[in-house]
Design an enzyme around this catalytic site. Structure first.
Site, PDB file in Angstrom:
ATOM      1  N   LYS A 116     -36.696 -10.062  32.938  1.00  0.00           N
ATOM      2  CA  LYS A 116     -37.970  -9.748  32.282  1.00  0.00           C
ATOM      3  C   LYS A 116     -38.082 -11.224  31.692  1.00  0.00           C
ATOM      4  CE  LYS A 116     -35.930  -5.678  30.043  1.00  0.00           C
ATOM      5  NZ  LYS A 116     -36.346  -4.190  29.758  1.00  0.00           N
ATOM      6  N   GLU A 172     -42.084 -14.568  24.725  1.00  0.00           N
ATOM      7  CA  GLU A 172     -42.506 -13.877  23.109  1.00  0.00           C
ATOM      8  C   GLU A 172     -41.176 -13.554  22.574  1.00  0.00           C
ATOM      9  OE1 GLU A 172     -46.263 -12.339  23.945  1.00  0.00           O
ATOM     10  OE2 GLU A 172     -46.607 -14.042  25.409  1.00  0.00           O
ATOM     11  N   GLY A 228     -44.777 -25.557  30.349  1.00  0.00           N
ATOM     12  CA  GLY A 228     -43.514 -25.935  29.920  1.00  0.00           C
ATOM     13  C   GLY A 228     -42.578 -24.675  29.870  1.00  0.00           C
ATOM     14  N   ASN A 252     -33.160 -17.976  34.146  1.00  0.00           N
ATOM     15  CA  ASN A 252     -32.351 -19.894  34.345  1.00  0.00           C
ATOM     16  C   ASN A 252     -32.282 -20.031  33.397  1.00  0.00           C
ATOM     17  OD1 ASN A 252     -31.292 -21.890  33.927  1.00  0.00           O
ATOM     18  ND2 ASN A 252     -33.875 -22.697  35.588  1.00  0.00           N
ATOM     19  N   PRO A 253     -30.570 -19.231  32.664  1.00  0.00           N
ATOM     20  CA  PRO A 253     -30.436 -19.334  30.988  1.00  0.00           C
ATOM     21  C   PRO A 253     -30.387 -20.807  30.737  1.00  0.00           C
ATOM     22  CG  PRO A 253     -28.201 -18.368  32.495  1.00  0.00           C
ATOM     23  CD  PRO A 253     -29.583 -19.184  33.880  1.00  0.00           C
TER      24      PRO A 253
END
Lengths: 318, 733
Positions: free
Chosen positions: B690, B694, B471, B620-621
């Site tokens: 990166k 999380e 997702g 991918n902003p």
């Protein structure tokens, strides 16, 4: 699977006669609680009698000014009805504070009154629960009780009653029309729920051969109506404590509380204190309370909610 | 291919990578045509399995009476420990997928009932009689906390103790101190898609469709559970409906579906019913944490101590709540310590930012408490104690660390200057207002990752790797990577994921997925480019790619023309040089929150949230923002409502469905904003990127906690911060 029959009744009498022939049959309307219970193997009725096509889906204003709400009127329809919004805004607000839009579109008035507790031990068939399996005991006592009742509890059960709608109906002195093949009786909502009992699986006075056909609202009482519901998230949660409160034109007030007892909690005898001494009202309303360390906060929370409503009403009047 | 450091490369052009992209799998998902495990159709007879969970927390099965269940309509078979070989334990988890006779935890699977329909299996399961002999278990972390031993180090088990300087004496002499205990509860992943598997055997080859995040772990652990060679398992997970760590490897649904398929000879579909998810699978363990901070009057920390205890079943891992503290702030004297108590609750395991999220929930309140004692702004205090070197290894630099930039940018954007340092001093009507801040830090690991890239004869580029998309947008970022490498657009790329037959990736987890898998695709693209150069008899340096053309010495050839006579394919794997260890690799952020708290009922409403993130290049902003927004929602849940309630008498999580385990709903979510710091990290990988998945969670809950304190003057150190806790403390104001 457990095979069961599903019959769509054509009239209340038809529904009643079908249920009379099968002692474990259940009525179904929206099914928003019963279907969950069937999936969890808590209920296993061999026959479901659908009452949603029995013509009991109307809200009628009677000549004497009272309102009769058919049992299968959905919560959404009831909340949106202009007579309800004008004459009984506390009911409309209570309905809209409950569940979610999708559920309110299915859930019905009669079904809402008869929904089961949300005590987690009731829903876990591995756990003792006198409400689910009479005589098995109560796991909630001494267990996770934060959401459960603080008053009108018994050694057999400390479950709370989850309905918002019923709390508003209680403050409005609604009556419940029960129909059987032998006749009709009208029960005031104050006498409808049992409250503390040694047989917590029997929750209302409704008999097996009876069907809720209508809920009758007395003529509009006027005044300012509030429904305040405090919960752990902003929506789609059961009340920690809720209050249906009406400030009447004569300066008096009345209130019913949700989330604190196995039924909508109203102490009429103390209501004259609502506008004069809220501490004393709370003391009397909760005298005999039997809370746990996890849910004792509900009593001061109820006081805070009532104080908020009284202040808001005063500000609105000023 | 071995990665050391990225020089200037094609991704610096920000042509496809670095630009917001719609998900290429989006249309499939919104149209309901993305096929998840439970929706897979096969051209063969299908049976349904229903898992029966243990009704006790700890003890033994003393007898099973399956006569009634076996005679129920539609029942094909009932599998228990009595009629299959003993199920083995995987390499990541210690609980067995099938219990018996020993029961390790509540709702541990004790049987799977297989029937022609799901409803038949469910009804028969209710008729199965299992007798238990209950034994005394340990269910209270609090009561074992004082006697718990240090945890052990190992895979996903950090060193239990780290220290630098002389913590005790420095803390003792510090002019300003905080010494407080904080608790975080057990939490459930509460993902939308419950665990589900479709399994069947093709002779001795097991096929499974499931929702495992890391297929290499899934295959490894399923092989261990069943005692079959890894090569005899093909696992597919093309789409996963959320997971947050609890689908890191196979759970009972997969193991029991495989056993049931083997025993019945049928294809068997199993979904874990929602009320079983919390106790049957895994959860984030509760922690009790003591944080000790000692500072000079100028705000400089001289001593940082952080001790945490969590519980788990025998063999389980600790919740490494002190992990972030080892990297976040400078102080010359330090001590961290992890203890682990043995409990007989369900197994604790990884949940989004394991260790780091609950650790910062404690540390970042402590920083707020210290700031108040010092009379220093909490943003400023964090900046004062920022460092470019790993705090426990002062000669080891961070590969990139923009924490102070995040804090400053966030403060400016959020209007932090309007915050009053005086708690309970801002009010609108009955609503007390407050603002809070927290730093955020989350590791940026990478792992070897392989891919195969094929130039097809139709000119399209096909990318295959066993990476998953949980997702997060993996399909899209891998397409972006390949598009940039070959001068194409994402519309020219087909990405195939989630099949263990594809080249091995480390999967999605630990925030390593994006950096690792794009690097693997990069390596495969380079390999394909080299192959093309070879075929053209030129050097790779002479080639460039743009607009679907290969440009060689100023001459353009359509990319497609090279594959007209047959597709050209290359596979490669990216690995990492030892030099990577010269640096500390982390992602950073700052969270700002404004809350309103009802002065009488103490209902909390979060009004505004801002996250500023530093995670290298943002591939991918659009997808990255989406992940951070989701993390912020999860952090709000952690702050205000999420708690698996332990029944310490009976040993299980009581609120084990989504009615009882409350997570935020739309009405809880206010204005959210995400800003990414514009920077790249050359040491992170070829894309200089990166993960953020999380990072978006860490620091959110303490920022909310600090805002509640700022609003009310009530400091709650026991999550979640529910109104009853505020109400109980309000009398002391």
């Amino acid at each position: 699977m457990r095979p069961f029959n599903f019959i769509t009744a054509e009239s209340p009498q038809h529904a009643l006669s079908l249920v009379a022939e099968n002692k474990n049959a259940k009525f179904i309307a929206g099914g928003t609680n019963l279907l969950d219970l069937m999936k969890l193997e808590i209920e296993a009725p061999p026959l479901l009698v659908d009452i949603s096509k029995t013509g009991l889906d109307k809200i009628e204003k009677r000549e004497d000014g009272r309102i009769a709400i058919g049992t299968s009127v959905t919560n959404s329809a009831l909340a949106a009805d202009m007579n309800i919004r004008r004459g009984y805004p506390v009911l409309s607000r209570a309905l809209l504070a409950g569940a979610s839009g999708q559920l309110r579109n299915k859930a019905t008035t009669g079904g809402n009154l008869l929904q089961r507790t949300r005590c987690p031990y009731f829903y876990d068939t591995a756990q003792a629960c006198n409400k689910r399996l009479p005589g098995s005991g109560c796991s909630a006592k001494g267990g996770f009780s934060r959401l459960l009742a603080v008053i009108d509890v018994s050694d057999a059960c400390i479950a709370s009653f989850p309905s918002d709608m019923a709390v508003a109906l209680r403050v409005l002195d609604a009556e419940i029309e029960l129909c059987s093949l032998t006749g009709t009786r009208i029960i005031p909502i104050r006498d409808f729920y049992h409250g503390a009992t040694t047989q917590p699986h029997i929750e209302t006075v409704i008999r097996r051969d009876e069907l809720i056909t209508r809920i009758i609202l007395p003529r509009p009482i006027g005044g300012s109506h509030f429904y305040e519901k405090v919960r752990d998230r902003a929506s789609y949660a059961f009340a920690l404590v809720s209050a249906a409160m009406v400030f009447l034109p004569d300066g008096s007030a009345r209130v019913a509380l949700g989330g604190v007892a196995p039924k909508p909690w109203r102490v009429e005898s103390a209501e004259q204190l609502l506008t004069t001494d809220i501490d004393e009202y709370v003391r009397i309303a909760f005298s005999g309370a039997s809370s746990t360390h996890e849910n004792q906060f509900k009593i001061p929370l109820a006081k805070q909610i009532l104080t908020t409503l009284i202040n808001e009403h005063k500000e609105a009047m000023a | 291919m071995i990665f050391d450091k990225a020089s200037e490369n094609v991704f610096d052009q920000q042509r496809v990578v670095g630009k917001p992209q719609r998900r290429i799998d989006g249309p499939l998902k919104v149209s309901g045509s993305a096929t998840y495990a439970y929706e897979q159709q096969l051209n063969q007879k299908l049976a349904y399995g229903y898992i029966v969970g243990a009704q006790i927390a700890f003890g033994k099965i003393s007898g099973i009476d399956d006569r009634k269940a076996r005679s129920a309509e539609g029942v094909i078979d009932i599998i228990t420990y009595q009629n299959v070989p003993e199920v083995g334990t995987g390499a990541f988890l210690s609980a067995k997928a099938l219990g018996g006779p020993q029961i390790q935890h509540y709702h541990q699977a004790v049987a799977i009932v297989v029937a022609t329909t799901f409803e038949q299996a469910r009804a028969a399961a209710a008729a199965l009689v299992v007798h238990y002999k209950r034994e005394n278990g340990q269910y209270s972390l609090e009561s074992l906390a004082a006697s718990a031993p240090l945890s052990k180090s190992g895979a996903f088990r950090p060193e239990p103790v780290t220290s630098l300087g002389d913590f005790e004496s420095a803390f003792h002499r510090a002019a300003f101190k905080v010494d407080e205990t904080y608790t975080t509860p057990d939490q459930s992943h509460a993902m939308m898609e419950p665990h589900a598997t479709l399994a069947y055997w093709e002779n001795d080859l097991l096929h499974c469709w499931t929702g495992v995040q890391q297929l290499n772990w899934g295959v490894r652990d399923l092989a261990l559970a069943l005692g079959v060679p890894k090569e005899k398992i093909r696992m597919r997970a093309p789409f996963i409906g959320g997971s947050f760590g609890v689908k890191g490897t196979v759970m009972s649904d997969t193991v029991l579906a495989a056993l049931a398929a083997q025993k019945t000879g049928l294809a068997v579909k199993v979904t874990l019913q929602r009320p079983l998810v919390a106790n049957n699978t895994a959860h984030r363990p509760a922690t009790i944490q003591r944080v000790q901070l000692g500072a000079n009057p100028d705000g400089k920390l001289i001593a940082i101590g952080h001790k945490s205890v969590s519980g788990n079943i025998p063999g389980g891992r600790p919740e490494a709540a002190v992990l972030s503290t080892r990297y976040l702030y400078h102080a010359d004297n330090r001590l961290t310590e992890l203890k682990l108590a043995e409990l007989n609750l369900p197994e604790g395991s990884a949940m989004r930012a394991p260790g780091e999220a609950p650790g910062q929930m404690a540390l970042e309140i402590a920083m707020d408490e210290l700031a108040e004692k010092l009379g220093i702004d909490p943003v400023e205090l964090r900046i004062i104690n920022d460092t470019q070197f790993s705090p426990e290894h002062p000669d080891k630099p961070f590969s990139k660390r923009n924490l102070a930039r995040c804090l400053k940018r966030g403060a400016e954007t959020f209007g932090w200057e309007h915050r009053s340092a005086q708690p309970r001093s801002q009010k609108t009507g009955r609503w007390l207002k407050g603002m809070g801040v927290s730093s955020a830090i989350r590791g940026a690991p990478v792992m070897p990752s392989a891919a195969r890239v094929t130039l097809q004869s139709d000119g399209r580029l096909n990318v295959k790797t066993d990476m998953t998309d949980i997702g997060t947008g993996t399909y899209t970022i891998l397409a972006q990577t390949a598009a940039d490498m070959f001068g194409l657009t994402t519309a020219d790329i087909d990405v195939q994921l989630g099949d263990s037959a594809f080249p091995e990736s480390p999967g999605s987890g630990g925030q390593w997925g994006a950096a690792s898998s794009t690097a693997g695709v990069y390596a495969a693209c380079v390999a394909l480019q080299e192959k093309l150069a070879d075929e053209m008899g030129v050097s790779l340096n002479d080639l460039s790619f743009s607009n679907g053309q290969i440009v060689v010495n100023g001459k353009s050839i359509a990319l497609q023309s090279l594959a007209l006579e047959g597709e050209i394919s290359a596979e490669a794997k990216m690995e990492y040089a030892e030099s990577r260890k010269q640096f500390e690799h982390q992602t950073f952020g700052a969270h700002f929150v404004e809350v309103a708290v009802n002065e009488l009922s103490f209902e909390v409403r979060v009004k505004r949230m801002l996250a500023v993130c530093d995670a290298g290049r943002i591939i991918n902003p659009k997808a990255a923002e989406n992940q951070v927004l989701g993390g912020m929602v999860m952090g709000l849940g952690a702050a205000l409502m999420e708690e698996l309630v332990v029944d310490e008498r009976l040993g299980f999580f009581v609120n084990h469905d989504l009615a009882g385990y409350e997570i935020p709903v739309h009405a809880d979510i206010p204005e959210q904003k995400v800003i990414f710091i514009d920077d790249v990290d050359e040491y992170a990988g070829p894309l200089k990127a990166k993960g953020v998945g999380e990072l978006g969670l860490t620091g959110v809950a303490p920022a909310i906690a600090n805002a509640i304190y700022n609003a009310t003057g009530i400091r709650v150190r026991d999550y979640p911060i529910t109104l009853d806790k505020l109400l109980a403390s309000s009398n002391s104001i």
